[in-house]
Design a protein around this motif. Structure first.
Motif, PDB file in Angstrom:
ATOM      1  N   ASP A 125     -56.082 -13.264  30.170  1.00 15.01           N
ATOM      2  CA  ASP A 125     -55.368 -13.780  29.007  1.00 15.01           C
ATOM      3  C   ASP A 125     -54.205 -12.830  28.711  1.00 15.01           C
ATOM      4  OD1 ASP A 125     -54.433 -14.541  26.530  1.00 15.01           O
ATOM      5  OD2 ASP A 125     -56.385 -14.493  25.548  1.00 15.01           O
ATOM      6  N   THR A 126     -52.981 -13.323  28.723  1.00 13.69           N
ATOM      7  CA  THR A 126     -51.787 -12.484  28.550  1.00 13.69           C
ATOM      8  C   THR A 126     -51.809 -11.705  27.241  1.00 13.69           C
ATOM      9  OG1 THR A 126     -50.529 -14.106  29.828  1.00 13.69           O
ATOM     10  CG2 THR A 126     -49.269 -12.502  28.564  1.00 13.69           C
ATOM     11  N   ALA A 127     -52.171 -12.364  26.148  1.00  5.96           N
ATOM     12  CA  ALA A 127     -52.209 -11.683  24.849  1.00  5.96           C
ATOM     13  C   ALA A 127     -53.289 -10.599  24.840  1.00  5.96           C
ATOM     14  CB  ALA A 127     -52.447 -12.679  23.725  1.00  5.96           C
ATOM     15  N   ALA A 128     -54.443 -10.911  25.371  1.00  2.00           N
ATOM     16  CA  ALA A 128     -55.532  -9.930  25.427  1.00  2.00           C
ATOM     17  C   ALA A 128     -55.171  -8.789  26.378  1.00  2.00           C
ATOM     18  CB  ALA A 128     -56.826 -10.606  25.867  1.00  2.00           C
ATOM     19  N   ASN A 129     -54.440  -9.103  27.425  1.00  2.08           N
ATOM     20  CA  ASN A 129     -54.017  -8.062  28.367  1.00  2.08           C
ATOM     21  C   ASN A 129     -53.089  -7.064  27.675  1.00  2.08           C
ATOM     22  OD1 ASN A 129     -54.155  -7.130  31.187  1.00  2.08           O
ATOM     23  ND2 ASN A 129     -51.935  -7.366  31.049  1.00  2.08           N
ATOM     24  N   ARG A 130     -52.211  -7.563  26.821  1.00  2.82           N
ATOM     25  CA  ARG A 130     -51.309  -6.667  26.088  1.00  2.82           C
ATOM     26  C   ARG A 130     -52.096  -5.757  25.140  1.00  2.82           C
ATOM     27  NH1 ARG A 130     -46.289  -4.322  26.708  1.00  2.82           N
ATOM     28  NH2 ARG A 130     -46.345  -2.907  24.949  1.00  2.82           N
ATOM     29  N   VAL A 131     -53.159  -6.295  24.566  1.00  8.26           N
ATOM     30  CA  VAL A 131     -54.008  -5.500  23.671  1.00  8.26           C
ATOM     31  C   VAL A 131     -54.672  -4.361  24.433  1.00  8.26           C
ATOM     32  CG1 VAL A 131     -56.099  -5.542  22.237  1.00  8.26           C
ATOM     33  CG2 VAL A 131     -54.389  -7.354  22.001  1.00  8.26           C
TER      34      VAL A 131
END
Length: 174
Positions: free
Chosen positions: A143-149
């Motif tokens: 998940d792109t957003a979770a990866n940024r986190v």
């Protein structure tokens, strides 16, 4: 008496070596007693990674607040020491790949900075390291957003390690 001489000689030599080489016990504070405050202005950021300067500066300030006898002040003009820094590079390096798909599953965040500590009263640079580096790893999340986190968490961890190194060096007298 001769036996006593041969028995004590190695200890006397060890004591002489340790006292002359700058050795000191871990955790001892070699910073002069008249140094009580430190200012840490926001680091400059020469990278394209947004807000990296804030993460590193916050980590350094927090480390001084929690693990130091120095009081952190906001105004460099009111500080005994001023620690200035510039984040000069930021990188993501693949560490682990999935064997079947060759997709990266783990990255290493690497932060490099130039740091200077100056005695504000004498305006002398006490310590400078133009290649301080810290790193932390994180596992990729699909998940792109979770990866940024998780990447931001690794940046925070690298910043904390960086800050620990700085505080230790300042307290040990550089």
């Amino acid at each position: 008496m001769k036996h006593l001489f041969f028995l004590l000689t190695p200890y006397a030599l060890l004591l002489a070596l340790l006292s002359g080489c700058g050795y000191h016990l871990a955790g001892s504070n070699r910073l002069p007693d008249d140094i009580r405050t430190i200012a840490v202005p926001v680091f400059y950021n020469e990278t394209f990674e947004p807000s990296l300067e804030n993460a590193v500066t916050s980590a350094v300030k927090q480390e001084f607040l929690t693990n130091s006898r120095l009081t952190v002040v906001n105004d460099p003009e009111q500080a005994d020491l001023v620690l200035r820094g510039t984040v000069v590079s930021f990188g993501l390096t693949p560490v682990t790949f999935d064997r079947t798909t060759s997709v990266v599953v783990e990255y290493r965040v690497r932060i490099r900075a130039s740091v200077t500590v100056e005695n504000r009263r004498t305006q002398k640079v006490l310590w400078k390291d133009s290649a301080m580096e810290s790193a932390a790893e994180y596992r990729v999340n699909p998940d792109t957003a979770a990866n940024r986190v998780v990447q931001d968490h690794a940046v925070a961890e690298a910043g904390k390690r960086f800050a620990e190194n700085i505080v230790q060096r300042v307290l040990q007298g550089f």
